[in-house]
Design a protein around this motif. Structure first.
Motif, PDB file in Angstrom:
ATOM      1  N   ARG A 133      39.350 -36.775  28.768  1.00  0.00           N
ATOM      2  CA  ARG A 133      40.063 -36.717  30.059  1.00  0.00           C
ATOM      3  C   ARG A 133      38.857 -36.919  31.186  1.00  0.00           C
ATOM      4  NH1 ARG A 133      43.454 -32.233  28.582  1.00  0.00           N
ATOM      5  NH2 ARG A 133      41.704 -30.661  29.392  1.00  0.00           N
ATOM      6  N   ARG A 134      37.492 -37.000  30.674  1.00  0.00           N
ATOM      7  CA  ARG A 134      36.472 -37.275  31.736  1.00  0.00           C
ATOM      8  C   ARG A 134      35.609 -38.438  31.169  1.00  0.00           C
ATOM      9  NH1 ARG A 134      38.040 -32.150  31.445  1.00  0.00           N
ATOM     10  NH2 ARG A 134      37.323 -30.693  33.416  1.00  0.00           N
ATOM     11  N   PRO A 135      35.276 -39.291  32.318  1.00  0.00           N
ATOM     12  CA  PRO A 135      34.436 -40.614  31.774  1.00  0.00           C
ATOM     13  C   PRO A 135      33.090 -39.814  31.288  1.00  0.00           C
ATOM     14  CG  PRO A 135      35.432 -40.646  34.007  1.00  0.00           C
ATOM     15  CD  PRO A 135      35.851 -39.003  33.619  1.00  0.00           C
ATOM     16  N   ARG A 136      32.752 -40.633  30.275  1.00  0.00           N
ATOM     17  CA  ARG A 136      31.521 -40.316  29.546  1.00  0.00           C
ATOM     18  C   ARG A 136      30.732 -41.419  29.406  1.00  0.00           C
ATOM     19  NH1 ARG A 136      30.969 -36.701  24.081  1.00  0.00           N
ATOM     20  NH2 ARG A 136      29.071 -35.636  24.597  1.00  0.00           N
ATOM     21  N   VAL A 137      29.403 -41.402  29.560  1.00  0.00           N
ATOM     22  CA  VAL A 137      28.641 -42.836  29.345  1.00  0.00           C
ATOM     23  C   VAL A 137      27.161 -42.239  28.736  1.00  0.00           C
ATOM     24  CG1 VAL A 137      27.420 -44.823  30.228  1.00  0.00           C
ATOM     25  CG2 VAL A 137      29.785 -44.066  31.152  1.00  0.00           C
ATOM     26  N   THR A 138      26.861 -43.123  27.531  1.00  0.00           N
ATOM     27  CA  THR A 138      25.496 -42.949  26.898  1.00  0.00           C
ATOM     28  C   THR A 138      24.753 -44.009  27.273  1.00  0.00           C
ATOM     29  OG1 THR A 138      26.333 -41.138  25.566  1.00  0.00           O
ATOM     30  CG2 THR A 138      24.226 -42.306  25.031  1.00  0.00           C
ATOM     31  N   ALA A 139      23.601 -44.001  27.474  1.00  0.00           N
ATOM     32  CA  ALA A 139      22.660 -45.026  27.648  1.00  0.00           C
ATOM     33  C   ALA A 139      21.248 -44.785  27.019  1.00  0.00           C
ATOM     34  CB  ALA A 139      22.400 -45.434  29.066  1.00  0.00           C
ATOM     35  N   ALA A 140      20.495 -45.786  26.726  1.00  0.00           N
ATOM     36  CA  ALA A 140      19.403 -45.424  25.935  1.00  0.00           C
ATOM     37  C   ALA A 140      18.081 -46.373  26.518  1.00  0.00           C
ATOM     38  CB  ALA A 140      19.448 -45.366  24.673  1.00  0.00           C
ATOM     39  N   LYS A 141      16.856 -45.785  26.312  1.00  0.00           N
ATOM     40  CA  LYS A 141      15.622 -46.574  26.777  1.00  0.00           C
ATOM     41  C   LYS A 141      14.498 -46.306  25.847  1.00  0.00           C
ATOM     42  CE  LYS A 141      12.758 -47.526  30.776  1.00  0.00           C
ATOM     43  NZ  LYS A 141      12.552 -47.504  32.053  1.00  0.00           N
ATOM     44  N   SER A 142      13.933 -47.403  25.376  1.00  0.00           N
ATOM     45  CA  SER A 142      13.034 -47.114  24.459  1.00  0.00           C
ATOM     46  C   SER A 142      11.584 -47.018  25.285  1.00  0.00           C
ATOM     47  CB  SER A 142      12.519 -48.445  23.672  1.00  0.00           C
ATOM     48  OG  SER A 142      13.749 -48.474  22.451  1.00  0.00           O
ATOM     49  N   ILE A 143      10.939 -46.011  24.702  1.00  0.00           N
ATOM     50  CA  ILE A 143       9.577 -45.748  25.476  1.00  0.00           C
ATOM     51  C   ILE A 143       8.342 -45.605  24.559  1.00  0.00           C
ATOM     52  CG2 ILE A 143      10.817 -44.658  27.343  1.00  0.00           C
ATOM     53  CD1 ILE A 143       9.599 -41.749  26.134  1.00  0.00           C
ATOM     54  N   THR A 144       7.047 -45.702  25.055  1.00  0.00           N
ATOM     55  CA  THR A 144       6.166 -45.388  24.025  1.00  0.00           C
ATOM     56  C   THR A 144       5.204 -44.594  24.857  1.00  0.00           C
ATOM     57  OG1 THR A 144       6.227 -47.370  22.733  1.00  0.00           O
ATOM     58  CG2 THR A 144       4.178 -46.436  22.589  1.00  0.00           C
ATOM     59  N   LEU A 145       4.684 -43.338  23.949  1.00  0.00           N
ATOM     60  CA  LEU A 145       3.528 -42.504  24.572  1.00  0.00           C
ATOM     61  C   LEU A 145       2.350 -42.663  24.033  1.00  0.00           C
ATOM     62  CD1 LEU A 145       4.213 -40.597  26.878  1.00  0.00           C
ATOM     63  CD2 LEU A 145       4.005 -38.593  25.026  1.00  0.00           C
ATOM     64  N   ASP A 146       1.249 -43.102  24.980  1.00  0.00           N
ATOM     65  CA  ASP A 146       0.106 -43.715  24.267  1.00  0.00           C
ATOM     66  C   ASP A 146      -0.976 -42.518  24.676  1.00  0.00           C
ATOM     67  OD1 ASP A 146       0.838 -46.249  23.370  1.00  0.00           O
ATOM     68  OD2 ASP A 146       0.937 -46.993  25.355  1.00  0.00           O
ATOM     69  N   VAL A 182      25.800 -39.014  30.274  1.00  0.00           N
ATOM     70  CA  VAL A 182      26.514 -38.360  31.505  1.00  0.00           C
ATOM     71  C   VAL A 182      28.076 -38.265  31.312  1.00  0.00           C
ATOM     72  CG1 VAL A 182      24.737 -39.058  33.050  1.00  0.00           C
ATOM     73  CG2 VAL A 182      26.669 -40.702  32.641  1.00  0.00           C
ATOM     74  N   THR A 183      28.530 -36.938  31.920  1.00  0.00           N
ATOM     75  CA  THR A 183      30.081 -36.691  31.657  1.00  0.00           C
ATOM     76  C   THR A 183      30.418 -36.181  33.157  1.00  0.00           C
ATOM     77  OG1 THR A 183      29.762 -36.146  29.332  1.00  0.00           O
ATOM     78  CG2 THR A 183      31.747 -35.358  30.441  1.00  0.00           C
ATOM     79  N   GLN A 184      31.597 -36.918  33.545  1.00  0.00           N
ATOM     80  CA  GLN A 184      31.888 -36.538  35.052  1.00  0.00           C
ATOM     81  C   GLN A 184      32.898 -35.256  34.873  1.00  0.00           C
ATOM     82  OE1 GLN A 184      33.041 -39.651  37.451  1.00  0.00           O
ATOM     83  NE2 GLN A 184      34.495 -38.439  38.775  1.00  0.00           N
ATOM     84  N   GLU A 185      32.371 -34.156  35.613  1.00  0.00           N
ATOM     85  CA  GLU A 185      33.101 -32.710  35.117  1.00  0.00           C
ATOM     86  C   GLU A 185      33.791 -32.492  36.364  1.00  0.00           C
ATOM     87  OE1 GLU A 185      33.092 -30.789  32.674  1.00  0.00           O
ATOM     88  OE2 GLU A 185      31.316 -31.917  31.618  1.00  0.00           O
ATOM     89  N   SER A 186      33.522 -33.186  37.535  1.00  0.00           N
ATOM     90  CA  SER A 186      34.334 -33.073  38.807  1.00  0.00           C
ATOM     91  C   SER A 186      34.009 -34.126  39.588  1.00  0.00           C
ATOM     92  CB  SER A 186      34.208 -31.456  39.355  1.00  0.00           C
ATOM     93  OG  SER A 186      32.812 -31.513  39.941  1.00  0.00           O
ATOM     94  N   ASP A 187      34.581 -34.090  40.881  1.00  0.00           N
ATOM     95  CA  ASP A 187      34.369 -35.192  41.659  1.00  0.00           C
ATOM     96  C   ASP A 187      32.698 -35.195  42.140  1.00  0.00           C
ATOM     97  OD1 ASP A 187      36.702 -36.343  41.815  1.00  0.00           O
ATOM     98  OD2 ASP A 187      37.508 -35.166  43.597  1.00  0.00           O
ATOM     99  N   GLN A 188      32.236 -34.044  42.146  1.00  0.00           N
ATOM    100  CA  GLN A 188      30.863 -33.615  42.688  1.00  0.00           C
ATOM    101  C   GLN A 188      29.971 -33.386  41.826  1.00  0.00           C
ATOM    102  OE1 GLN A 188      30.102 -34.463  45.802  1.00  0.00           O
ATOM    103  NE2 GLN A 188      31.697 -34.946  46.227  1.00  0.00           N
ATOM    104  N   GLU A 189      30.372 -33.049  40.521  1.00  0.00           N
ATOM    105  CA  GLU A 189      29.398 -32.408  39.411  1.00  0.00           C
ATOM    106  C   GLU A 189      29.221 -33.634  38.103  1.00  0.00           C
ATOM    107  OE1 GLU A 189      29.087 -27.665  40.281  1.00  0.00           O
ATOM    108  OE2 GLU A 189      30.428 -28.506  38.713  1.00  0.00           O
TER     109      GLU A 189
END
Length: 300
Positions: free
Chosen positions: A194-207, A221-228
């Protein structure tokens, strides 16, 4: 520009082409009062769009709901889409009014609200001021922020990853949308759907001075309410057996204080951090190991 009551404003001439534009959308309305409101809304959008072009801010009229013939019939909408950032609501203010009215239909999914005062003859529009989030349906003009506040807000957003825009399928700054990594327990399945949910990824390297550590930063991110929005942050080992011991994953709030922090243990391949964020809230994500660090800025 004018300096009125120590606050900078910006005046825009409402040319015949602006009125032809407004009349085009007014004609889609079957109700006369709604048609008048749409006419004023379009003039406000026109003035704000002109200002953005003067300031070098890219807009996309094709992504503005107020300029879609069907949408204005569904509510009092006067939005202007600013590229890669989101929708700004342009609120028309009649010349004698001392307040701006913020319709409930536009309380969500906006990066801010600009008050645009129209003179009595509708030949000139004045950008009066800006507010980031609505607190009430009516706001006194005296409580508006300045145009400088708007420009600073746009500058901040341009440096941030806008998590709310992920629900609109907009992921930028090196982030790639992916399928949710973890499975959802059956007991929570209907709840989650019932709640929009999106997952995104980014590759990083710690030198570090000794070795480089490639990792994947994964945010859900999961939309829990209009503001949260529920925000879950994970760091995955990539091309290495485990995340280096003692590596820290920190969330830093708007005041620069560490809001939450987790550290990698022995042989951890994933570490995670999570919290509930409110719309327009800004935070910094920092991954650190000794003197090496990676930083990313976010706005909810």
């Amino acid at each position: 520009m004018n300096n009125t009551q120590e606050k900078l404003t910006f005046k825009v001439a409402l040319t015949p082409s602006a009125h032809r534009w407004a009349e085009k959308f007014r004609r889609y309305q079957s109700n006369a009062d709604r048609g008048k409101q749409v006419y004023l809304n379009i003039l406000a959008v026109y003035a704000m769009n002109f200002y953005c072009h003067c300031m070098g801010i890219d807009t996309d009229l094709s992504n503005s709901s107020s300029l879609t013939p069907v949408i204005p019939t569904l509510g009092d909408i006067a939005d202007l889409y600013i590229n890669n950032l989101g929708k700004l609501e342009c609120l028309p203010v009649l010349h004698q009014s001392q307040v701006i009215k913020i319709p409930p239909v536009v309380w969500n999914n906006r990066i801010g609200y600009m008050a645009v005062q129209l003179n009595e003859s509708l030949t000139e529009a004045t950008l009066l001021g800006f507010v980031k989030t609505p607190r009430t349906q009516e706001l006194p003009l005296s409580e508006l922020g300045s145009l400088e506040d708007f420009l600073e807000h746009i500058e901040t957003l341009s440096q941030c990853v806008n998590l709310s825009q992920w629900f609109n399928q907009i992921c930028d700054k090196g982030w790639q949308r992916v399928k949710t990594q973890k499975s959802t327990p059956p007991s929570q399945l209907a709840f989650r759907f019932r709640r929009p949910r999106v997952t995104a990824a980014k590759s990083i390297t710690l030198d570090t001075n000794v070795v480089s550590y490639p990792m994947d930063l994964v945010v859900t991110v999961t939309q829990e309410s209009d503001q949260e929005i529920d925000i879950e942050i994970q760091l995955h080992a990539r091309e290495i057996d485990h995340i280096p011991l003692g590596l820290k994953l920190m969330v830093i709030d708007e005041s620069g204080e560490i809001f939450s922090e987790v550290s990698a243990g022995i042989n951890d391949t994933i570490i995670s951090n999570g919290f509930i964020g409110e719309r327009q809230e800004e935070f910094t994500l920092r991954v650190a190991l000794g003197d090496a660090s990676f930083t990313e800025y976010f706005v909810v």
